[in-house]
Design a protein around this motif. Structure first.
Motif, mmCIF file in Angstrom:
data_model
loop_
_atom_site.group_PDB
_atom_site.id
_atom_site.type_symbol
_atom_site.label_atom_id
_atom_site.label_comp_id
_atom_site.label_asym_id
_atom_site.label_seq_id
_atom_site.Cartn_x
_atom_site.Cartn_y
_atom_site.Cartn_z
ATOM 1 N N VAL A 97 2.318 13.479 -1.308
ATOM 2 C CA VAL A 97 3.100 12.998 -2.444
ATOM 3 C C VAL A 97 2.168 12.681 -3.602
ATOM 4 O O VAL A 97 1.100 12.089 -3.408
ATOM 5 C CB VAL A 97 3.895 11.725 -2.068
ATOM 6 N N MET A 98 2.572 13.086 -4.804
ATOM 7 C CA MET A 98 1.810 12.755 -5.994
ATOM 8 C C MET A 98 2.376 11.478 -6.592
ATOM 9 O O MET A 98 3.569 11.407 -6.901
ATOM 10 C CB MET A 98 1.867 13.899 -7.003
ATOM 11 N N ASP A 99 1.504 10.450 -6.748
ATOM 12 C CA ASP A 99 2.016 9.163 -7.212
ATOM 13 C C ASP A 99 2.022 9.087 -8.745
ATOM 14 O O ASP A 99 1.798 10.083 -9.419
ATOM 15 C CB ASP A 99 1.210 8.022 -6.583
ATOM 16 N N SER A 100 2.273 7.899 -9.260
ATOM 17 C CA SER A 100 2.410 7.746 -10.711
ATOM 18 C C SER A 100 1.108 8.009 -11.455
ATOM 19 O O SER A 100 1.123 8.310 -12.654
ATOM 20 C CB SER A 100 2.919 6.339 -11.049
ATOM 21 N N THR A 140 5.270 5.185 -2.073
ATOM 22 C CA THR A 140 4.172 5.354 -3.025
ATOM 23 C C THR A 140 4.494 4.619 -4.315
ATOM 24 O O THR A 140 5.650 4.296 -4.595
ATOM 25 C CB THR A 140 3.929 6.842 -3.337
ATOM 26 N N SER A 141 3.453 4.381 -5.089
ATOM 27 C CA SER A 141 3.646 3.784 -6.409
ATOM 28 C C SER A 141 3.990 4.905 -7.375
ATOM 29 O O SER A 141 3.129 5.572 -7.909
ATOM 30 C CB SER A 141 2.378 3.061 -6.850
ATOM 31 N N GLY A 142 5.268 5.127 -7.544
ATOM 32 C CA GLY A 142 5.727 6.207 -8.399
ATOM 33 C C GLY A 142 5.796 7.525 -7.652
ATOM 34 O O GLY A 142 5.318 7.659 -6.514
ATOM 35 N N PHE A 143 6.395 8.492 -8.304
ATOM 36 C CA PHE A 143 6.593 9.802 -7.656
ATOM 37 C C PHE A 143 6.534 10.897 -8.713
ATOM 38 O O PHE A 143 7.256 10.855 -9.714
ATOM 39 C CB PHE A 143 7.953 9.816 -6.957
ATOM 40 N N ASN A 144 5.670 11.872 -8.443
ATOM 41 C CA ASN A 144 5.564 13.018 -9.347
ATOM 42 C C ASN A 144 5.599 14.335 -8.587
ATOM 43 O O ASN A 144 5.047 15.334 -9.044
ATOM 44 C CB ASN A 144 4.295 12.926 -10.198
ATOM 45 N N GLY A 145 6.215 14.300 -7.406
ATOM 46 C CA GLY A 145 6.373 15.540 -6.667
ATOM 47 C C GLY A 145 5.876 15.417 -5.244
ATOM 48 O O GLY A 145 5.051 14.563 -4.915
ATOM 49 N N GLY A 189 0.812 -1.189 0.000
ATOM 50 C CA GLY A 189 0.000 0.000 0.000
ATOM 51 C C GLY A 189 0.853 1.249 0.000
ATOM 52 O O GLY A 189 2.074 1.195 0.152
ATOM 53 N N GLN A 190 0.208 2.353 -0.171
ATOM 54 C CA GLN A 190 0.901 3.633 -0.172
ATOM 55 C C GLN A 190 0.771 4.279 1.199
ATOM 56 O O GLN A 190 -0.310 4.229 1.790
ATOM 57 C CB GLN A 190 0.320 4.555 -1.235
ATOM 58 N N ASN A 191 1.838 4.876 1.679
ATOM 59 C CA ASN A 191 1.716 5.563 2.947
ATOM 60 C C ASN A 191 2.724 6.707 3.058
ATOM 61 O O ASN A 191 3.785 6.688 2.443
ATOM 62 C CB ASN A 191 1.859 4.612 4.129
ATOM 63 N N ILE A 192 2.311 7.657 3.855
ATOM 64 C CA ILE A 192 3.120 8.826 4.170
ATOM 65 C C ILE A 192 3.257 8.871 5.687
ATOM 66 O O ILE A 192 2.242 8.826 6.384
ATOM 67 C CB ILE A 192 2.444 10.135 3.708
ATOM 68 N N ASP A 193 4.471 8.934 6.192
ATOM 69 C CA ASP A 193 4.683 8.968 7.630
ATOM 70 C C ASP A 193 5.315 10.289 8.045
ATOM 71 O O ASP A 193 6.313 10.716 7.461
ATOM 72 C CB ASP A 193 5.595 7.823 8.071
#
Lengths: 116, 109
Positions: B90-93, B26-31, B1-5
């Protein structure tokens, strides 16, 4: 300078009732969003609209619906409110949709909804 | 899963420096974005990082290391008005914003 206006700012609602949260922006932004914010959790996207006439589902869309008849307005409707929908709801906008988005989201002041 | 800590709460002294960390998976990163939210108010944009390194904007700076999945927000010369929650996103893919729960910063005189 208005930016984004939400109404109502606060509402107590009986379970089973229908409720529409209003959101209007005067920045001519193409994209608009509805988030809910709950204690201990990050903002969660309910629905979004990249441009007038189109809408999409976010992370937690169940129990909610939206419409985007024009650029400025993006109402959120709870067809039959349940206690788990007690939350603070934020409407937001951005110049363009999130794809390729590098700028900021502009948020409204929030609508605090309590469902009993 | 995606998470921000990010830490739930931090305390600092007026005039000091504080660093708020954010780690992400995250699944990918766009910023990566930082927002400030005063109690009972709307979040407001602070910074955006897409490349590694430090971005400075007045008393606030934001750092990103994509290889480590890590960012921090640095606040200098703390003022009482900096008491707020700081949200990392975070912006993912798929260009979806994934939000952390926020760090409540308490400034003491």
């Amino acid at each position: 300078i208005a930016g984004i206006t939400q109404a109502p700012t606060s509402q107590i609602l009986a379970a089973g009732r229908r409720m529409t949260l209003r959101c209007t922006q005067d920045m001519r932004h193409n994209a608009m969003y509805w988030y809910r914010q709950d204690l201990g959790l990050g903002l969660r996207l309910i629905h979004y609209s990249n441009t007038a006439g189109t809408t999409g589902k976010g992370e937690v869309p169940d129990g909610y619906s939206v419409s985007r008849a024009n650029t400025d307005d993006f109402p959120l409707t709870l067809a039959s409110a349940v206690p788990s929908q007690t939350s603070v709801y934020f409407c937001a906008s951005s110049e363009s949709g999130l794809a390729g988005h590098t700028g900021e989201l502009f948020f409204g002041e929030g609508s605090r909804l309590t469902v009993l | 899963g995606q998470n921000i800590d990010q830490p739930t709460e931090m305390t600092a002294t007026e005039g000091a420096i504080v660093q708020i960390n954010c780690t992400y998976q995250t699944s990918g990163f766009n910023g990566l974005f930082w927002y400030q939210q005063h109690a009972g108010e709307a979040p407001t944009f602070l910074s955006y990082n897409v490349l590694d390194g430090l971005e400075e904007k007045g008393r606030f700076s934001s750092f990103l290391s994509r290889s480590k999945g890590y960012s921090y927000l640095l606040l200098k010369e703390l003022q009482m008005k900096d008491s707020a929650s700081y949200l990392c996103a975070v912006m993912d893919s798929n260009y979806q914003l994934i939000w952390g729960a926020g760090t409540k910063l308490i400034i003491k005189p």
